[in-house]
Design an enzyme around this catalytic site. Structure first.
Site, PDB file in Angstrom:
ATOM      1  N   GLU A 126      39.251  -9.545  27.355  1.00 25.01           N
ATOM      2  CA  GLU A 126      38.578  -8.373  26.788  1.00 25.01           C
ATOM      3  C   GLU A 126      37.284  -8.121  27.571  1.00 25.01           C
ATOM      4  OE1 GLU A 126      38.567  -8.655  22.468  1.00 25.01           O
ATOM      5  OE2 GLU A 126      40.750  -8.838  22.441  1.00 25.01           O
TER       6      GLU A 126
HETATM    7  C1  HEM Z   1      39.820  -6.700  16.704  1.00 27.55           C
HETATM    8  C2  HEM Z   1      35.346  -4.864  16.875  1.00 27.55           C
HETATM    9  C3  HEM Z   1      35.671  -5.031  21.692  1.00 27.55           C
HETATM   10  C4  HEM Z   1      40.457  -5.301  21.306  1.00 27.55           C
HETATM   11  C5  HEM Z   1      38.594  -6.208  16.334  1.00 27.55           C
HETATM   12  C6  HEM Z   1      38.078  -6.188  14.982  1.00 27.55           C
HETATM   13  C7  HEM Z   1      36.840  -5.637  15.015  1.00 27.55           C
HETATM   14  C8  HEM Z   1      36.552  -5.336  16.387  1.00 27.55           C
HETATM   15  C9  HEM Z   1      35.909  -5.400  13.847  1.00 27.55           C
HETATM   16  C10 HEM Z   1      38.803  -6.713  13.746  1.00 27.55           C
HETATM   17  C11 HEM Z   1      39.484  -5.600  13.030  1.00 27.55           C
HETATM   18  C12 HEM Z   1      40.461  -6.102  12.005  1.00 27.55           C
HETATM   19  O1  HEM Z   1      40.687  -7.312  11.897  1.00 27.55           O
HETATM   20  O2  HEM Z   1      41.039  -5.273  11.290  1.00 27.55           O
HETATM   21  C13 HEM Z   1      35.001  -4.922  18.218  1.00 27.55           C
HETATM   22  C14 HEM Z   1      33.651  -4.875  18.736  1.00 27.55           C
HETATM   23  C15 HEM Z   1      33.740  -4.970  20.087  1.00 27.55           C
HETATM   24  C16 HEM Z   1      35.147  -5.029  20.419  1.00 27.55           C
HETATM   25  C17 HEM Z   1      32.385  -4.782  17.900  1.00 27.55           C
HETATM   26  C18 HEM Z   1      32.645  -5.056  21.110  1.00 27.55           C
HETATM   27  C19 HEM Z   1      31.685  -6.049  20.991  1.00 27.55           C
HETATM   28  C20 HEM Z   1      37.000  -4.977  22.006  1.00 27.55           C
HETATM   29  C21 HEM Z   1      37.539  -4.776  23.338  1.00 27.55           C
HETATM   30  C22 HEM Z   1      38.899  -4.852  23.218  1.00 27.55           C
HETATM   31  C23 HEM Z   1      39.195  -5.106  21.819  1.00 27.55           C
HETATM   32  C24 HEM Z   1      36.719  -4.510  24.578  1.00 27.55           C
HETATM   33  C25 HEM Z   1      39.961  -4.673  24.276  1.00 27.55           C
HETATM   34  C26 HEM Z   1      39.811  -5.144  25.531  1.00 27.55           C
HETATM   35  C27 HEM Z   1      40.668  -5.855  20.065  1.00 27.55           C
HETATM   36  C28 HEM Z   1      41.901  -6.511  19.675  1.00 27.55           C
HETATM   37  C29 HEM Z   1      41.705  -6.961  18.362  1.00 27.55           C
HETATM   38  C30 HEM Z   1      40.370  -6.514  17.962  1.00 27.55           C
HETATM   39  C31 HEM Z   1      43.154  -6.705  20.545  1.00 27.55           C
HETATM   40  C32 HEM Z   1      42.674  -7.798  17.537  1.00 27.55           C
HETATM   41  C33 HEM Z   1      42.484  -9.249  17.968  1.00 27.55           C
HETATM   42  C34 HEM Z   1      43.104 -10.249  17.023  1.00 27.55           C
HETATM   43  O3  HEM Z   1      43.318  -9.949  15.862  1.00 27.55           O
HETATM   44  O4  HEM Z   1      43.345 -11.381  17.459  1.00 27.55           O
HETATM   45  N1  HEM Z   1      37.649  -5.672  17.165  1.00 27.55           N
HETATM   46  N2  HEM Z   1      35.873  -5.024  19.263  1.00 27.55           N
HETATM   47  N3  HEM Z   1      38.024  -5.153  21.120  1.00 27.55           N
HETATM   48  N4  HEM Z   1      39.772  -5.867  19.018  1.00 27.55           N
HETATM   49 FE1  HEM Z   1      37.865  -5.338  19.121  1.00 27.55          FE
END
Ligand code: HEM
Ligand code: HEM
Length: 320
Positions: A126
């Site tokens: 990421e």
């Molecule tokens: C999950 C915020 C950066 C891809 C999440 C969730 C939040 C979040 C709140 C959980 C949502 C849930 O469980 O319903 C953020 C914040 C970021 C960020 C604040 C920056 C600091 C990124 C980036 C990517 C990304 C850059 C892609 C390259 C994902 C993925 C998940 C996820 C794939 C699911 C991961 C899992 O459950 O194992 N993000 N995100 N996020 N985000 Fe982000």
């Protein structure tokens, strides 16, 4: 011992009374409530950080790259693309209404939004960064440093970054979904077909897992309750193990946090593996694997999808 009514009981009582008056039609789904008590300076700082690619190692990827707030709060991909164009192996959920989740990530490994931030910052696929790098870049930006001073009375720290992003994300509530209007007594807010879809949603038991303010997000369940979802037709990915990866408990194998269905019409592809490209397919899978329907009825699926479309609320304007 005789119960003594504290003044606070009366406040609670008024709260309950006002909820009853606003007619939630006696159902276990309640309208989204506007978040209260947020500090506007923190929210504004969190918004800046959320959109800042300098949080990633090579300065190319921001939170918003994978959580596009103009597109339902996710990226419309099966698997997100991080630094160096690397794909991950799990579908990005929306950040809208994420403050309502019982825990963050599909496997619930982060207890809350504040803890969640470290995940993407360090994830090699990421942002592949670390706090020393992030804080150095923020420190080199006079305007951002001033924003930290104004919000916190001091310089950026990892915890202050987490707190600001958490405040911003907490502000991301999508209010005024047509179904919320109906819950609050407006008979014309949704179509007859949507209400038939809602009846089916209840009759098939979808509502036993997808309920509450977020229509989901508040419990963990196995994917494949009634039929084995993870068959030999494709190789298992590590992410398919779900909550087992976090707890190492056998009973958590293939268990996921039930996702919120708020704004679900905007957040395809669906499921942790991005395997359902549209809502019809996703509902079909749920009817077959979670509810046990042998041959899901297409007319029923269509009505349930019409109902799910009524869960789309307003995108908070100040987020973009
Ligand atoms: C999950 C915020 C950066 C891809 C999440 C969730 C939040 C979040 C709140 C959980 C949502 C849930 O469980 O319903 C953020 C914040 C970021 C960020 C604040 C920056 C600091 C990124 C980036 C990517 C990304 C850059 C892609 C390259 C994902 C993925 C998940 C996820 C794939 C699911 C991961 C899992 O459950 O194992 N993000 N995100 N996020 N985000 Fe982000
Ligand atoms: C995922 C709808 C029944 C648990 C989903 C999704 C939809 C949906 C649209 C995809 C959401 C997304 O990817 O963002 C329905 C409907 C149901 C139903 C219409 C009734 C026919 C249930 C039941 C349970 C359940 C009864 C619990 C036993 C889950 C879980 C997921 C999910 C755990 C995430 C699966 C994964 O990707 O790992 N549901 N659902 N659902 N639902 Fe349901």
């Amino acid at each position: 011992m005789a119960a003594f009514r504290q003044p606070s009981d009366r406040v609670n009582f008024r709260h309950v009374a006002s909820r009853t008056k606003s007619n939630y039609r006696g159902k276990p789904i309640t309208p989204i409530e506007a978040p209260t008590g947020l500090d506007p300076k923190l929210v504004a700082l969190g918004r800046r950080l959320f959109h800042d690619p300098r949080l990633s190692r090579d300065g190319t990827v921001s939170c918003a790259s994978c959580h596009d707030l103009s597109q339902g709060g996710d990226d419309g991909q099966c698997f997100s693309i991080g630094v160096d164009g690397q794909p991950g192996d799990i579908n990005a959920p929306t950040v809208f209404n994420s403050a309502l989740n019982i825990a963050q990530f599909w496997d619930g490994r982060a207890a809350n939004l504040r803890q969640q931030v470290d995940g993407p910052i360090h994830h090699p696929k990421e942002m592949a960064s670390d706090w020393a790098e992030v804080l150095q870049r923020i420190g080199n930006d006079a305007s951002l440093t001033a924003a930290f001073a104004s919000a916190f009375g001091g310089p950026a720290t990892a915890e202050r970054v987490r707190i600001a992003i958490e405040a911003f994300e907490t502000s991301l509530a999508t209010l005024n979904a047509p179904f919320d209007g109906w819950l609050q007594g407006d008979d014309d807010a949704v179509s007859k077909e949507a209400l038939e879809g809602f009846e089916l949603f209840k009759r098939h038991g979808c509502i036993s897992c997808h309920q509450g303010e977020a229509v989901g997000g508040n419990l963990f369940q196995r994917l494949g309750v009634m039929r084995e979802y993870f068959v030999a037709s494709r190789e298992l990915r590590p992410s398919d193990l779900g909550r087992f990866n976090h707890t190492q408990r056998e009973q958590d194998r293939h268990v996921f946090r039930v996702p919120s269905l708020r704004n679900v019409a905007l957040t395809g592809p669906y499921f942790h593996d991005g395997s359902a490209l549209n809502l019809e397919d996703a509902v079909h899978v749920m009817l077959h694997y979670q509810v046990g329907a042998d041959e899901p009825d297409l007319a029923e699926i269509r009505k349930i999808v019409v109902f799910l479309n009524t869960l789309t609320g307003d995108t908070p304007k100040e987020t973009l």
